[in-house]
Design an enzyme around this catalytic site. Structure first.
Site, short mmCIF file in Angstrom:
data_model
loop_
_atom_site.label_atom_id
_atom_site.label_comp_id
_atom_site.label_asym_id
_atom_site.label_seq_id
_atom_site.Cartn_x
_atom_site.Cartn_y
_atom_site.Cartn_z
N ARG A 1 69.12 49.02 40.77
CA ARG A 1 67.98 49.83 41.19
C ARG A 1 66.67 49.04 41.14
NH1 ARG A 1 68.52 54.32 36.74
NH2 ARG A 1 68.72 52.35 35.59
N ASN B 1 40.97 45.01 35.90
CA ASN B 1 40.34 44.84 37.20
C ASN B 1 41.35 44.33 38.22
OD1 ASN B 1 37.86 45.49 35.99
ND2 ASN B 1 37.51 43.36 35.43
N HIS C 1 34.01 31.08 36.83
CA HIS C 1 33.14 32.02 36.15
C HIS C 1 33.40 32.05 34.65
CE1 HIS C 1 31.84 33.49 40.02
NE2 HIS C 1 33.08 33.84 40.36
N LYS D 1 40.70 36.75 29.21
CA LYS D 1 41.31 37.31 30.42
C LYS D 1 42.82 37.11 30.38
CE LYS D 1 37.44 36.49 33.61
NZ LYS D 1 37.04 35.82 34.86
N HIS E 1 36.96 30.31 34.54
CA HIS E 1 38.19 30.70 35.24
C HIS E 1 37.92 30.84 36.73
CE1 HIS E 1 40.81 34.05 36.86
NE2 HIS E 1 41.69 33.13 36.53
N TYR F 1 43.60 41.65 36.47
CA TYR F 1 43.36 40.93 35.23
C TYR F 1 42.72 41.86 34.20
CZ TYR F 1 38.74 40.20 37.44
OH TYR F 1 37.54 40.37 38.07
#
Length: 564
Positions: A23, A48, A62, A72, A119, A132
């Site tokens: 399945r 997010n 960032h 993260k 990142h 994330y």
């Protein structure tokens, strides 16, 4: 879940362990106990999602400052992306280094990114969707970003198999020299020195593999387990393409009847499979045609049966990389000097003399681990080093004498070793030099990527398509050989090399899980109230040392909504 720590401390790839039937399957993507067992963040304030419609869209790099610094956990829902982490933690031994991994909806691998790291990601397909978890709210006043190509950090976008394009360019130089000595030297008075391509391969092998061995955090597992994991990775890396050569090559020789009979080819395939070709040639017992090129694989295989144990021992005893590097350099000198009185055949083919070249690469790989705060040559000197190294290798390839001469033993061998070391250290001394940009040209990178398969297959056509075969003229026969070698190399690389080999893993131990559950039960009555939407820092404890706040870089222009 299986956690694998990257060369950047605290950065993990996380592989799921799905349980399924006809399945479908079920799998956890987060477990408080397993995260706490490795002392990872367990409180996340937002989940997010990000969508990139166009292939090769890049977002990043960032990060946020101070109390707004984020942890993260990244996962791909659809498509594939190259996830990149840049270490900006001051005081970190890997400050300024980057790590990347390919996350796809098929491999379901996730990436854990700790505080103090920038990142970003590059979409590898159309319509990439990822999600994330973040441990802190978006704070535009504390958000910063770093350009993906910032020369300060050498934050290269590179594939998940760990290759840097520059070193693939060095591989292209090495395999080019080998092709010249085997293909061109037969018909011209030049290129007899192309055998030094193997010397370059040996030095580069020692440099790259030792760097990875030293950066791995295997202290939590028994040495025997770490060693078996390494050997398994070596087998999965080398043997698929090697077996393909031996099986198909034996069949081709059986059909063509050259250069040896079918029984001889089958016997030599067995010797090559057992990594014994190096001893056949070193002891002058005959040849292993049409698989004579596998002697160099036997040299490396013999070396890496022993070398990891020494690395593990140094790591567990707390030996510095600098000390280990100088010890390796001393061993390289001893291996070279003790091999000088031996016969020409033994010096060229035997493992012991060749260990000096591999150890030279090992030494520089270890010394560079502790080179973060030390002075480095100026850019002009680094450029000079790169061009001098390339020129020396090219000059010896074109006009160098044969491999059994005293000139090679006393001059060529040490000089080419030093030139190879120079190419290995160049990116660490100065970023984006002209030499580096040349060796990162796409054609050279592609040749370097397939250099192992090309090395395996480049002799088959040369040995079987002899003059007069099929009644073809010399030029036509040469073109057939080139086309055959190119096709065999491509198929070998795409079908046997390109898949990801030997992915190691390490998860929390049962005792660690028990301790994590115990801590959670003990603290369950003291858990803080839920976060108010207006606060900008993550609730719960912070797993961050005082030295992990990154330096300030260009402030992002984003305001309001969090950037993807």
């Amino acid at each position: 879940m299986r956690f694998t720590e990257s060369p950047l401390a605290g950065v993990y790839t996380i592989d799921l362990e799905p349980r399924g039937d006809d399945r479908g399957f079920f799998s956890r993507v987060f477990d408080v106990d397993e995260f706490e067992a490795l002392d990872l963040e367990t409180r996340f304030v937002q989940f997010n999602t990000s969508f990139s419609r166009v292939k090769h869209t890049f977002r990043g790099m960032h990060y946020q400052l101070g109390e707004s610094a984020e942890v993260k956990v990244v996962k791909v829902i659809r498509g594939a992306l190259l996830d990149v982490v840049l270490d900006l933690r001051e005081g970190s031994p890997t400050f300024g280094r980057s790590f990347s991994a390919e996350l796809t909806s098929e491999n379901r691998t996730m990436m854990y990114i700790p505080h103090g790291c920038a990142h970003g990601f590059l979409s590898l397909t159309e319509d990439v969707e990822m999600m994330y978890f973040v441990s802190a709210y978006y704070d535009p006043e504390n958000e910063r970003s770093v350009r993906w190509d910032d020369p300060t950090f050498n934050a290269l976008i590179r594939p998940s198999h760990g290759r840097i394009d520059y070193y693939d360019g060095v591989r292209a130089v090495a395999i080019g020299a080998v092709l010249l000595v085997h293909w061109a030297a037969r018909y011209t008075p030049y290129f007899d020195g192309g055998y030094i391509g193997v010397d370059v391969f040996f030095v580069l092998s020692g440099f790259l593999i030792t760097s990875l061995l030293w950066q791995r955090r295997d202290d939590r597992v028994p040495m025997s387990q770490a060693y078996l994991r390494f050997i398994r990775a070596r087998i999965l890396r080398l043997y698929p393409a090697l077996v393909g050569l031996l099986v198909i090559g034996t069949c081709i020789v059986g059909l063509m009847g050259e250069p040896v009979s079918f029984p001889e080819a089958a016997r030599n395939a067995g010797i090559s499979m057992g990594q014994g070709a190096t001893w056949v040639y070193a002891l002058d017992l005959g040849s292993t045609e049409p698989f004579g090129q596998t002697w160099s694989l036997g040299v490396e295989w013999t070396f890496y049966l022993v070398w990891p144990w020494l690395i593990y021992l140094w790591r567990r005893r707390g030996t510095s990389a600098r000390t280990a590097g100088w010890c390796s350099a001393g061993l390289a000198v001893v291996a070279y000097v003790t091999a000088l009185p031996t016969s020409a055949i033994w010096f060229y083919f035997a493992p012991a003399p060749r260990f000096s070249e591999i150890l030279a690469g090992c030494a520089i790989g270890l010394l560079l681990q502790d080179a973060g705060g030390r002075s480095r040559p100026s850019r002009p000197w680094a450029e000079l080093l790169g061009w001098a190294s390339l020129a020396l290798i090219a000059l010896w390839t074109v006009v160098g004498p044969g491999q059994y001469t005293s000139a090679y033993r006393y001059v060529g061998f040490p000089l080419v070793t030093l030139a190879s070391v120079g190419l290995c250290v160049l990116p660490s001394w100065a970023h984006h030099t002209v030499v580096e940009r040349v060796l990162r040209l796409r054609p050279l990178v592609l040749i370097g990527l397939a250099s192992y398969s090309l090395y395996l297959w480049h002799l088959i056509a040369l040995q079987t398509l002899t003059p007069g075969r099929f009644g073809l003229p010399f030029i036509a026969l040469g073109l057939v050989g080139i086309l055959f070698t190119g096709a065999a190399t491509y198929l070998s690389y795409r079908l046997l090399e390109a898949p990801r080999f030997g992915r190691s893993s390490r998860g929390p131990s049962p005792s660690g899980l028990r301790k994590a559950r115990s801590r959670r039960r003990a603290s369950s009555s003291q858990q803080g109230r839920r976060r108010a939407p207006g606060r900008t820092s993550s609730p719960g404890r912070r797993r961050r040392s005082p030295s992990t706040t990154p330096p300030t870089h260009r402030r992002s222009t984003a305001r309001g909504a969090p950037r993807p």
